[in-house]
Design a protein around this motif. Structure first.
Motif, PDB file in Angstrom:
ATOM      1  N   THR A 160       0.841  -1.196   0.000  1.00  0.00           N
ATOM      2  CA  THR A 160       0.000   0.000   0.000  1.00  0.00           C
ATOM      3  C   THR A 160       0.873   1.242   0.000  1.00  0.00           C
ATOM      4  N   TRP A 163       0.593   4.882   3.528  1.00  0.00           N
ATOM      5  CA  TRP A 163       0.245   4.400   4.858  1.00  0.00           C
ATOM      6  C   TRP A 163       1.507   3.990   5.597  1.00  0.00           C
ATOM      7  N   ARG A 165       3.095   2.077   9.172  1.00  0.00           N
ATOM      8  CA  ARG A 165       2.855   1.188  10.300  1.00  0.00           C
ATOM      9  C   ARG A 165       3.717   1.628  11.470  1.00  0.00           C
ATOM     10  N   ILE A 170      -1.732   1.735  12.383  1.00  0.00           N
ATOM     11  CA  ILE A 170      -1.425   1.975  10.970  1.00  0.00           C
ATOM     12  C   ILE A 170      -2.163   3.246  10.584  1.00  0.00           C
ATOM     13  N   ASP A 171      -1.423   4.257  10.081  1.00  0.00           N
ATOM     14  CA  ASP A 171      -1.985   5.586   9.846  1.00  0.00           C
ATOM     15  C   ASP A 171      -1.701   6.062   8.426  1.00  0.00           C
ATOM     16  N   HIS A 172      -2.583   6.936   7.933  1.00  0.00           N
ATOM     17  CA  HIS A 172      -2.347   7.590   6.653  1.00  0.00           C
ATOM     18  C   HIS A 172      -1.317   8.697   6.836  1.00  0.00           C
ATOM     19  N   GLU A 173      -0.464   8.896   5.828  1.00  0.00           N
ATOM     20  CA  GLU A 173       0.647   9.838   5.955  1.00  0.00           C
ATOM     21  C   GLU A 173       0.182  11.284   6.123  1.00  0.00           C
ATOM     22  N   ARG A 179      -7.400   5.136  10.982  1.00  0.00           N
ATOM     23  CA  ARG A 179      -6.231   4.390  11.435  1.00  0.00           C
ATOM     24  C   ARG A 179      -6.712   3.019  11.897  1.00  0.00           C
TER      25      ARG A 179
END
Length: 345
Positions: A160, A163, A165, A170-173, A179
């Motif tokens: 992906t 994103w 980790r 796990i988060d979006h930049e 999340r």
């Protein structure tokens, strides 16, 4: 029935993702693995009324989707069964009338998602005076399904883009969307008393709304034929607006989602209904949306709906809910709320 009045057996259910922890759920809210005891937990209370014949009269029974943007091809069996024999009242359960439930639907974070979607399946009388005939509506909907072609495939998390980790999530930049976090749960009143699981946590509150109009004395809502990657059949009817505004704050002009700004700018006298409701607390953490029914403004009423939108009567939407995979879960919540506004409070 008690005294000739229908009552519904509701459960005060703990879900780890609920901000308020306890909410009113249906009599039974269980996965197959729960009620077949794959996890070696306790029996699911009242399950026999729904999975074994002879325990009541079935009023509704339909397979419905869950969140098509968050789940991959997940369905729930939504049932309403009228009991024909005495039903023992167990701890954490309570009989409520439909009027009481409708009042509670006006309160935020009180009636859970599963209860709302089951309530939307209640039969209501239709109305032949809709703007579009049933045949016209179904033809339009079939055309919407036909013009979209969606292919979904699983990929490894490592493939992906955008994103990250971290140690605990796990988060979006860019800090948007959601999340994924892990939780450890202990609950004395569940079939399994301790477990660990991932939860999907939106980063902001959503806005979910129907624009509403009267036409020929019949209530209509502006439905959107939504394409979501997790649907079994590409397109389902959703609300006019189903977005998280913070995710679109960087967009301007024509790039903004249709009707979002009209709903956000609605004056109090145009808002027929408003409450904050949680999504599925067993899978989502603090996932809340502001649910609204908003009278359409003159600009919207004067123009034909854009492609993908159609005015649908309350009766037509109710009829479609009784068939699987026509109306999405957010629209089903709003339909239950629309029914709850029938009578003055």
């Amino acid at each position: 029935e008690f005294g000739g009045v229908l009552h519904f057996l509701m459960q005060a259910k703990m879900e780890p993702g609920n901000r308020t922890l306890l909410q009113l759920s249906p009599t039974v809210q269980a996965t197959r693995s729960n009620y077949t005891k794959v996890h070696r937990g306790a029996d699911v209370k009242y399950i026999d009324h729904f999975v074994r014949p002879g325990h009541g009269r079935v009023l509704a029974d339909v397979l419905q989707s869950e969140h098509g943007s968050w789940f991959l091809r997940k369905s729930n069996r939504n049932m309403i069964v009228e009991a024909v024999d005495d039903v023992p009242l167990l701890d954490d359960f309570c009989w409520l009338t439909l009027g009481q439930i409708n009042d509670l639907l006006h309160e935020s974070n009180t009636v859970n998602m599963d209860a709302r979607t089951v309530l939307s399946c209640l039969p209501h009388a239709g109305d032949p005076r809709a703007l579009h005939s049933d045949v016209e509506l179904l033809s339009w909907f079939t055309a919407e399904r036909s013009r979209h072609d969606v292919h979904t495939r699983r990929i490894p998390l490592a493939e992906t883009s955008g994103w990250h980790r971290g140690a605990y999530s796990i988060d979006h930049e860019e800090g948007r969307y959601f999340r994924v976090v892990a939780v450890d749960v202990r609950a004395g009143n569940r079939e399994v008393t301790r477990w660990s699981q991932p939860l999907f946590e939106p980063v902001a509150t959503g806005v979910t709304a129907f624009l509403v109009r009267e036409a020929g004395g019949v209530r209509h809502v502006l439905a959107h034929a939504r394409v979501e990657g997790g649907f079994l059949d590409t397109v389902e009817l959703g609300p006019t607006v189903q977005y998280t505004p913070d995710n679109h704050a960087h967009l301007t002009g024509a790039d903004r989602p249709p009707f979002l700004d009209a709903v956000l700018a609605a004056t109090p006298e145009r808002i027929r209904y408003e409450a904050v409701h949680s999504e599925e607390g067993g899978r989502f953490l603090n996932a809340e949306s502001r649910y609204l029914l908003v009278d359409a403004d003159e600009t919207t009423l004067a123009a034909d709906p854009p492609p993908g939108f159609r005015w649908v009567s309350e009766g037509q939407l109710t009829s479609l809910v009784r068939h699987g995979h026509y109306v999405n879960v957010q629209a089903r919540t709003l339909l239950a709320c629309l029914h709850a506004t029938r009578e003055p409070r």
